[in-house]
Design a protein around this motif. Structure first.
Motif, mmCIF file in Angstrom:
data_model
loop_
_atom_site.group_PDB
_atom_site.id
_atom_site.type_symbol
_atom_site.label_atom_id
_atom_site.label_comp_id
_atom_site.label_asym_id
_atom_site.label_seq_id
_atom_site.Cartn_x
_atom_site.Cartn_y
_atom_site.Cartn_z
ATOM 1 N N HIS A 230 -5.690 8.581 4.782
ATOM 2 C CA HIS A 230 -6.834 7.923 5.413
ATOM 3 C C HIS A 230 -6.746 7.994 6.940
ATOM 4 C CE1 HIS A 230 -8.806 6.471 1.866
ATOM 5 N NE2 HIS A 230 -7.755 5.786 1.454
ATOM 6 N N ARG A 231 -5.538 7.902 7.461
ATOM 7 C CA ARG A 231 -5.365 7.986 8.909
ATOM 8 C C ARG A 231 -5.798 9.359 9.420
ATOM 9 N NH1 ARG A 231 -1.413 5.428 12.418
ATOM 10 N NH2 ARG A 231 -0.282 4.684 10.581
ATOM 11 N N LEU A 232 -5.325 10.404 8.763
ATOM 12 C CA LEU A 232 -5.638 11.766 9.190
ATOM 13 C C LEU A 232 -7.104 12.119 8.970
ATOM 14 C CD1 LEU A 232 -2.449 13.629 7.902
ATOM 15 C CD2 LEU A 232 -2.990 12.971 10.248
ATOM 16 N N CYS A 233 -7.722 11.515 7.949
ATOM 17 C CA CYS A 233 -9.136 11.778 7.673
ATOM 18 C C CYS A 233 -10.068 10.878 8.485
ATOM 19 C CB CYS A 233 -9.423 11.582 6.185
ATOM 20 S SG CYS A 233 -8.680 12.838 5.127
ATOM 21 N N CYS A 234 -9.476 10.021 9.312
ATOM 22 C CA CYS A 234 -10.283 9.093 10.128
ATOM 23 C C CYS A 234 -11.199 8.239 9.258
ATOM 24 C CB CYS A 234 -11.096 9.848 11.168
ATOM 25 S SG CYS A 234 -10.116 10.847 12.300
ATOM 26 N N THR B 298 0.830 -1.208 0.000
ATOM 27 C CA THR B 298 0.000 0.000 0.000
ATOM 28 C C THR B 298 0.861 1.253 0.000
ATOM 29 O OG1 THR B 298 -1.496 -1.273 1.431
ATOM 30 C CG2 THR B 298 -2.017 1.046 1.104
ATOM 31 N N ASP B 299 0.388 2.262 -0.686
ATOM 32 C CA ASP B 299 1.099 3.538 -0.748
ATOM 33 C C ASP B 299 1.055 4.238 0.615
ATOM 34 O OD1 ASP B 299 2.276 5.845 -2.370
ATOM 35 O OD2 ASP B 299 0.502 6.779 -1.488
ATOM 36 N N GLU B 300 2.232 4.630 1.119
ATOM 37 C CA GLU B 300 2.307 5.236 2.450
ATOM 38 C C GLU B 300 1.547 6.560 2.531
ATOM 39 O OE1 GLU B 300 4.948 4.339 0.677
ATOM 40 O OE2 GLU B 300 5.880 2.660 1.758
ATOM 41 N N LYS B 301 1.627 7.360 1.481
ATOM 42 C CA LYS B 301 0.949 8.661 1.494
ATOM 43 C C LYS B 301 -0.568 8.486 1.544
ATOM 44 C CE LYS B 301 4.582 11.187 -0.957
ATOM 45 N NZ LYS B 301 4.923 11.995 -2.165
ATOM 46 N N MET B 302 -1.068 7.500 0.817
ATOM 47 C CA MET B 302 -2.503 7.246 0.833
ATOM 48 C C MET B 302 -2.947 6.797 2.228
ATOM 49 S SD MET B 302 -4.790 4.506 -1.339
ATOM 50 C CE MET B 302 -4.221 5.099 -2.929
ATOM 51 N N LYS C 288 -12.827 8.820 -0.008
ATOM 52 C CA LYS C 288 -12.513 7.475 0.488
ATOM 53 C C LYS C 288 -11.548 6.761 -0.454
ATOM 54 C CE LYS C 288 -16.806 6.757 3.100
ATOM 55 N NZ LYS C 288 -17.333 8.113 2.929
ATOM 56 N N THR C 289 -11.305 7.331 -1.625
ATOM 57 C CA THR C 289 -10.295 6.804 -2.553
ATOM 58 C C THR C 289 -8.887 7.200 -2.126
ATOM 59 O OG1 THR C 289 -10.466 8.772 -3.951
ATOM 60 C CG2 THR C 289 -11.899 6.906 -4.503
ATOM 61 N N GLY C 290 -8.790 8.129 -1.179
ATOM 62 C CA GLY C 290 -7.473 8.560 -0.708
ATOM 63 C C GLY C 290 -6.990 9.854 -1.331
ATOM 64 N N TYR C 291 -7.879 10.573 -2.035
ATOM 65 C CA TYR C 291 -7.494 11.820 -2.695
ATOM 66 C C TYR C 291 -8.544 12.896 -2.446
ATOM 67 C CZ TYR C 291 -4.148 8.797 -4.974
ATOM 68 O OH TYR C 291 -3.137 7.892 -5.198
ATOM 69 N N ASP C 292 -8.096 14.150 -2.453
ATOM 70 C CA ASP C 292 -8.979 15.277 -2.141
ATOM 71 C C ASP C 292 -9.895 15.658 -3.296
ATOM 72 O OD1 ASP C 292 -8.513 15.941 0.516
ATOM 73 O OD2 ASP C 292 -6.660 16.982 0.041
ATOM 74 N N SER C 293 -9.534 15.269 -4.518
ATOM 75 C CA SER C 293 -10.334 15.664 -5.673
ATOM 76 C C SER C 293 -10.271 14.593 -6.755
ATOM 77 C CB SER C 293 -9.823 16.988 -6.246
ATOM 78 O OG SER C 293 -8.534 16.819 -6.827
ATOM 79 N N ARG C 294 -11.232 14.650 -7.659
ATOM 80 C CA ARG C 294 -11.249 13.728 -8.779
ATOM 81 C C ARG C 294 -10.016 13.917 -9.634
ATOM 82 N NH1 ARG C 294 -11.912 13.614 -13.932
ATOM 83 N NH2 ARG C 294 -13.055 11.949 -15.038
ATOM 84 N N GLU C 295 -9.552 15.157 -9.773
ATOM 85 C CA GLU C 295 -8.375 15.452 -10.601
ATOM 86 C C GLU C 295 -7.129 14.766 -10.041
ATOM 87 O OE1 GLU C 295 -11.607 17.758 -11.630
ATOM 88 O OE2 GLU C 295 -10.642 17.709 -9.626
ATOM 89 N N LEU C 296 -6.964 14.815 -8.717
ATOM 90 C CA LEU C 296 -5.797 14.172 -8.099
ATOM 91 C C LEU C 296 -5.881 12.652 -8.233
ATOM 92 C CD1 LEU C 296 -5.377 16.316 -4.865
ATOM 93 C CD2 LEU C 296 -3.874 16.278 -6.871
ATOM 94 N N LEU C 297 -7.092 12.121 -8.115
ATOM 95 C CA LEU C 297 -7.286 10.680 -8.297
ATOM 96 C C LEU C 297 -6.936 10.285 -9.724
ATOM 97 C CD1 LEU C 297 -8.325 7.881 -7.437
ATOM 98 C CD2 LEU C 297 -10.650 8.674 -7.976
#
Length: 301
Positions: free
Chosen positions: A16-20, A8-12, A83-92
């Motif tokens: 998720h950890r910070l967003c609970c 798993t990607d560490e940044k993702m 819940k995909t791990g990104y703030d926006s569709r563009e980043l995803l």
């Protein structure tokens, strides 16, 4: 019953950890390595580098597998959003495009996880007696050779601590984690005991009684068993064990069910879990003597 180590990607994970995040979605470009023995409720452990030791991968936490779905980029974002791990569709889209090295696939295999738990510190494979190749690119099963590995990971994580930063009102990580410990310790006990020595007729009756019990709210099958059931309550555990017998083997069957009760209780005690187990019998015909023995057991223990 299976558990998987998933690269798993560490940044993702940190997102998720910070967003609970309590529910998350992982997308996969490759469909070559499909899960062949992974079912709803099984544990997917996040295998990644820790925040302190960047050179070493370990188990950072885990989620409960719900299902696999094929979704397009738009469906992923519309249904699951951050819940995909990104703030926006563009980043995803940017992340998927980078991984795909160009054109984004029309649909992707998506893993849905719920009841996420993060550890305070990584649990390393060597600490629980297993080896995972350093070059692992996707995932591997971690308990095929030894079904006790999952319980050892959970026990090690319990000593290190559960990340309370992810705590919220709807889903408390300590409760989720503790219940997973119970499930896997009971599963280990069931596997170690093996199946009850029943006749074909008795086994069919036991399966029928178990199936009826599982229709009741909150009851689930002990993993690794085809007959024993449990229900996790706030202050105790309920267990229902089939008691079926013929005229000539009643005494033996009663000894067997009392033995299973003893071993389940002993397993929890050896793992230093203080939860009380309240047993009941699943019967075709009421047996007052057997029921009285179980009642006395429950009152004493």
């Amino acid at each position: 019953m299976s558990s998987i180590a998933y690269v798993t990607d560490e940044k993702m994970l940190e997102y998720h950890r910070l967003c609970c995040s309590r529910t998350i979605l992982f997308w996969r470009l490759s469909t070559k390595n499909k899960f062949t023995d992974f079912h709803s409720g099984d544990l997917l452990f996040f295998f990644a580098r820790g925040a302190v030791n960047k050179r070493k991968k370990g188990f950072i936490g885990y989620g409960h597998y719900v299902a696999t779905r094929r979704l397009s980029l738009n469906q992923m974002w519309n249904l699951y959003g951050t819940k995909t791990g990104y703030d926006s569709r563009e980043l995803l889209a940017e992340a998927i495009g980078h991984a795909a090295k160009g054109e984004i696939p029309r649909t992707m295999q998506c893993l849905i996880l719920k009841d996420i738990v993060f550890f305070v510190a990584p649990v390393y494979p060597k600490d629980v007696g297993i080896e995972i190749p350093a070059h692992l690119e996707s995932y591997c099963y971690i308990d095929k050779d030894d079904p006790r590995v999952t319980a050892r990971i959970l026990r090690r994580a319990s000593r290190l601590g559960i990340d309370l930063w992810t705590k919220d009102e709807d889903s408390v990580p300590e409760t989720i984690f503790h219940q997973d410990e119970i499930r896997h310790f009971m599963a280990n006990a069931s596997v170690e005991m093996g199946k009850a020595e029943l006749s074909q007729k008795e086994r069919a009756a036991a399966h029928r009684l178990t199936k009826e019990k599982l229709k009741e709210e909150g009851w689930e099958r002990v993993r690794g068993s085809d007959t024993d059931c449990l229900k996790l309550e706030k202050d105790h555990i309920e267990m229902a064990l089939p008691f079926v017998c013929g005229v000539n083997d009643r005494t033996v069957r009663l000894q067997e069910v009392l033995g299973r009760m003893t071993l389940y209780s002993l397993k929890l005690s050896l793992e230093n879990l203080k939860d009380r187990i309240v047993f009941s019998l699943l019967e075709e015909t009421e047996d007052p003597e057997a029921e009285a023995l179980v009642k006395e057991w429950n009152e004493r223990f």
